[in-house]
Design a protein around this motif. Structure first.
Motif, PDB file in Angstrom:
ATOM      1  N   LEU A  91       5.624  19.744  -0.414  1.00 32.25           N
ATOM      2  CA  LEU A  91       5.463  18.677   0.579  1.00 32.25           C
ATOM      3  C   LEU A  91       4.163  18.854   1.366  1.00 32.25           C
ATOM      4  O   LEU A  91       3.479  17.870   1.659  1.00 32.25           O
ATOM      5  CB  LEU A  91       6.671  18.622   1.514  1.00 32.25           C
ATOM      6  CG  LEU A  91       7.966  18.144   0.863  1.00 32.25           C
ATOM      7  CD1 LEU A  91       9.167  18.394   1.777  1.00 32.25           C
ATOM      8  CD2 LEU A  91       7.872  16.669   0.488  1.00 32.25           C
ATOM      9  N   SER A 138       0.322  12.504  -4.920  1.00 35.17           N
ATOM     10  CA  SER A 138       0.882  12.851  -3.614  1.00 35.17           C
ATOM     11  C   SER A 138       2.192  12.123  -3.345  1.00 35.17           C
ATOM     12  O   SER A 138       3.187  12.732  -2.944  1.00 35.17           O
ATOM     13  CB  SER A 138      -0.131  12.509  -2.516  1.00 35.17           C
ATOM     14  OG  SER A 138       0.446  12.616  -1.238  1.00 35.17           O
ATOM     15  N   ARG A 141      11.888  15.054  -1.980  1.00 32.77           N
ATOM     16  CA  ARG A 141      12.885  14.483  -1.061  1.00 32.77           C
ATOM     17  C   ARG A 141      14.121  13.985  -1.804  1.00 32.77           C
ATOM     18  O   ARG A 141      15.235  14.144  -1.329  1.00 32.77           O
ATOM     19  CB  ARG A 141      12.251  13.358  -0.252  1.00 32.77           C
ATOM     20  CG  ARG A 141      11.293  13.883   0.787  1.00 32.77           C
ATOM     21  CD  ARG A 141      10.719  12.799   1.622  1.00 32.77           C
ATOM     22  NE  ARG A 141       9.938  13.368   2.712  1.00 32.77           N
ATOM     23  CZ  ARG A 141       9.019  12.708   3.366  1.00 32.77           C
ATOM     24  NH1 ARG A 141       8.766  11.439   3.080  1.00 32.77           N
ATOM     25  NH2 ARG A 141       8.349  13.292   4.350  1.00 32.77           N
ATOM     26  N   ALA A 200       1.445  17.652  -0.873  1.00 34.03           N
ATOM     27  CA  ALA A 200       1.438  16.182  -0.905  1.00 34.03           C
ATOM     28  C   ALA A 200       0.726  15.626   0.321  1.00 34.03           C
ATOM     29  O   ALA A 200      -0.068  14.679   0.211  1.00 34.03           O
ATOM     30  CB  ALA A 200       2.860  15.647  -0.996  1.00 34.03           C
ATOM     31  N   ASN A 201       0.964  16.213   1.476  1.00 30.88           N
ATOM     32  CA  ASN A 201       0.291  15.759   2.696  1.00 30.88           C
ATOM     33  C   ASN A 201      -1.194  16.085   2.674  1.00 30.88           C
ATOM     34  O   ASN A 201      -2.011  15.300   3.138  1.00 30.88           O
ATOM     35  CB  ASN A 201       0.954  16.374   3.931  1.00 30.88           C
ATOM     36  CG  ASN A 201       2.312  15.775   4.204  1.00 30.88           C
ATOM     37  OD1 ASN A 201       2.574  14.619   3.883  1.00 30.88           O
ATOM     38  ND2 ASN A 201       3.194  16.559   4.792  1.00 30.88           N
ATOM     39  N   LYS A 255       5.934  13.973  -3.168  1.00 27.96           N
ATOM     40  CA  LYS A 255       6.721  13.880  -1.935  1.00 27.96           C
ATOM     41  C   LYS A 255       8.070  13.198  -2.185  1.00 27.96           C
ATOM     42  O   LYS A 255       9.119  13.711  -1.777  1.00 27.96           O
ATOM     43  CB  LYS A 255       5.937  13.105  -0.874  1.00 27.96           C
ATOM     44  CG  LYS A 255       6.598  13.114   0.495  1.00 27.96           C
ATOM     45  CD  LYS A 255       5.788  12.347   1.519  1.00 27.96           C
ATOM     46  CE  LYS A 255       4.562  13.126   1.884  1.00 27.96           C
ATOM     47  NZ  LYS A 255       3.831  12.542   3.027  1.00 27.96           N
TER      48      LYS A 255
END
Length: 144
Positions: free
Chosen positions: A18, A101, A109, A21-22, A105
């Motif tokens: 994550l 990305s 999730r 991804a950010n 993410k």
């Protein structure tokens, strides 16, 4: 939400994913090119143990529980393949970084929120196998 002990390692491995991804949302062109090169070079090696464990244990076990879970596990397996493909091409196609990305993410999730809570459907030996497999993982490269 409380995470089953057998999934702690896998869930913790989602945190760097994550973060990565950010990080992919950076605006600096030089930073993006360097990140794409690093992801292209390392992503498969860094995440193959994680993905292999999920596919060989959690996905295999939960796929047998219902058609809905089988469909979800098939989708997640396909997403693993897509993440490998996109990451391998990033060095030459940095415009795919945003797609990578978003997929990374949403994938992490989906596993955390939809699939992992279903572990209660599994037997104790299956849950132990998940833990034993994930305990063998190395740590992923930090993409700085």
């Amino acid at each position: 939400m409380k995470v089953a002990g057998e999934l702690l390692i896998l869930t913790r491995e989602h945190h760097p994913a994550l973060s990565l991804a950010n990080k992919c949302l950076a605006n600096d062109k030089v930073e993006i090119q360097a990140l794409c090169a690093k992801i292209s070079q390392n992503f498969k090696m860094d995440y193959s143990e994680h993905f292999d464990t999920e596919e060989a244990t959690i996905f295999a076990f939960l796929s047998e529980k219902s058609d809905d879970l089988a469909q979800l596990c098939a989708q997640l397996t396909l997403e693993h393949q897509q993440l490998y493909k996109i990451s391998a091409e990033l060095a030459n196609q940095p415009k795919s970084l945003e797609k990578f990305s978003k997929l990374l993410k949403s994938h992490a999730r989906l596993e955390n929120r939809e699939l992992f809570p279903q572990i209660d459907l599994l037997s104790a030996p299956q849950r132990r196998q998940i833990l034993n497999s994930s305990a063998k993982h190395g740590s992923a490269t930090i993409y700085e």
